[in-house]
Design a protein around this motif. Structure first.
Motif, PDB file in Angstrom:
ATOM      1  N   ASP A  59       0.866  -1.177   0.000  1.00 52.16           N
ATOM      2  CA  ASP A  59       0.000   0.000   0.000  1.00 52.16           C
ATOM      3  C   ASP A  59       0.907   1.232   0.000  1.00 52.16           C
ATOM      4  O   ASP A  59       1.641   1.460   0.959  1.00 52.16           O
ATOM      5  CB  ASP A  59      -0.885  -0.004   1.245  1.00 52.16           C
ATOM      6  CG  ASP A  59      -1.812   1.186   1.319  1.00 52.16           C
ATOM      7  OD1 ASP A  59      -1.751   2.072   0.438  1.00 52.16           O
ATOM      8  OD2 ASP A  59      -2.609   1.247   2.276  1.00 52.16           O
ATOM      9  N   ALA A  83      -5.857  -7.332   1.476  1.00 51.74           N
ATOM     10  CA  ALA A  83      -6.177  -6.015   2.017  1.00 51.74           C
ATOM     11  C   ALA A  83      -7.568  -6.061   2.647  1.00 51.74           C
ATOM     12  O   ALA A  83      -8.473  -6.707   2.132  1.00 51.74           O
ATOM     13  CB  ALA A  83      -6.128  -4.970   0.918  1.00 51.74           C
ATOM     14  N   ILE A 110      -8.392   0.027  -0.021  1.00 49.30           N
ATOM     15  CA  ILE A 110      -6.964  -0.289   0.085  1.00 49.30           C
ATOM     16  C   ILE A 110      -6.557  -1.226  -1.045  1.00 49.30           C
ATOM     17  O   ILE A 110      -5.507  -1.039  -1.673  1.00 49.30           O
ATOM     18  CB  ILE A 110      -6.639  -0.913   1.459  1.00 49.30           C
ATOM     19  CG1 ILE A 110      -6.887   0.102   2.576  1.00 49.30           C
ATOM     20  CG2 ILE A 110      -5.199  -1.417   1.499  1.00 49.30           C
ATOM     21  CD1 ILE A 110      -6.768  -0.471   3.977  1.00 49.30           C
ATOM     22  N   ARG A 169      -5.632   0.447  -4.346  1.00 44.54           N
ATOM     23  CA  ARG A 169      -4.404   1.241  -4.462  1.00 44.54           C
ATOM     24  C   ARG A 169      -3.120   0.427  -4.272  1.00 44.54           C
ATOM     25  O   ARG A 169      -2.028   0.978  -4.312  1.00 44.54           O
ATOM     26  CB  ARG A 169      -4.446   2.414  -3.489  1.00 44.54           C
ATOM     27  CG  ARG A 169      -4.412   2.040  -2.036  1.00 44.54           C
ATOM     28  CD  ARG A 169      -4.507   3.275  -1.158  1.00 44.54           C
ATOM     29  NE  ARG A 169      -4.355   2.899   0.235  1.00 44.54           N
ATOM     30  CZ  ARG A 169      -5.086   3.358   1.218  1.00 44.54           C
ATOM     31  NH1 ARG A 169      -6.040   4.240   0.966  1.00 44.54           N
ATOM     32  NH2 ARG A 169      -4.874   2.979   2.455  1.00 44.54           N
ATOM     33  N   LEU A 170      -3.241  -0.877  -4.074  1.00 42.28           N
ATOM     34  CA  LEU A 170      -2.056  -1.707  -3.881  1.00 42.28           C
ATOM     35  C   LEU A 170      -1.196  -1.740  -5.135  1.00 42.28           C
ATOM     36  O   LEU A 170      -1.703  -1.713  -6.251  1.00 42.28           O
ATOM     37  CB  LEU A 170      -2.453  -3.141  -3.498  1.00 42.28           C
ATOM     38  CG  LEU A 170      -3.151  -3.311  -2.162  1.00 42.28           C
ATOM     39  CD1 LEU A 170      -3.463  -4.784  -1.932  1.00 42.28           C
ATOM     40  CD2 LEU A 170      -2.312  -2.772  -1.020  1.00 42.28           C
TER      41      LEU A 170
END
Length: 92
Positions: A10, A24, A29, A32-33
């Motif tokens: 992240d 996640a 989250i 956006r990894l």
């Protein structure tokens, strides 16, 4: 291959996740990894090929080395390594 190729980070929190073993917690989250380019399968395969090409020479050079199964409790791993390094005194 699965362990390495499924790692994600992240960029906001710096927290590390694995898509299978530690996904996640939220879709936000997860969206956006990012994957490190080194963790792409073709790069992992290249590193493994290099390893297998050189492992025999390393084993020959380090002939006193020992195999450690690190997939155990850390205390067990430590005790094993310690027992290999510190040889007990011979009994009379």
């Amino acid at each position: 291959m699965e362990r390495l190729s499924q790692r994600r980070t992240d960029p906001v929190s710096g927290e590390r996740y694995h898509t299978t073993f530690r996904p996640a917690p939220t879709p936000e989250i997860q969206a956006r990894l990012r994957q490190n380019p080194r963790d792409q399968e073709e790069n992992i395969e290249r590193r493994l090929e290099t390893y297998y090409r050189n492992v025999k020479d390393l084993e020959d050079f380090y002939e006193d080395a020992f195999y450690v199964n690190a997939d155990q409790d850390p205390y067990v791993v430590f005790e094993f390594i310690e027992s290999c390094i510190i040889k007990p005194l011979p009994c009379k």
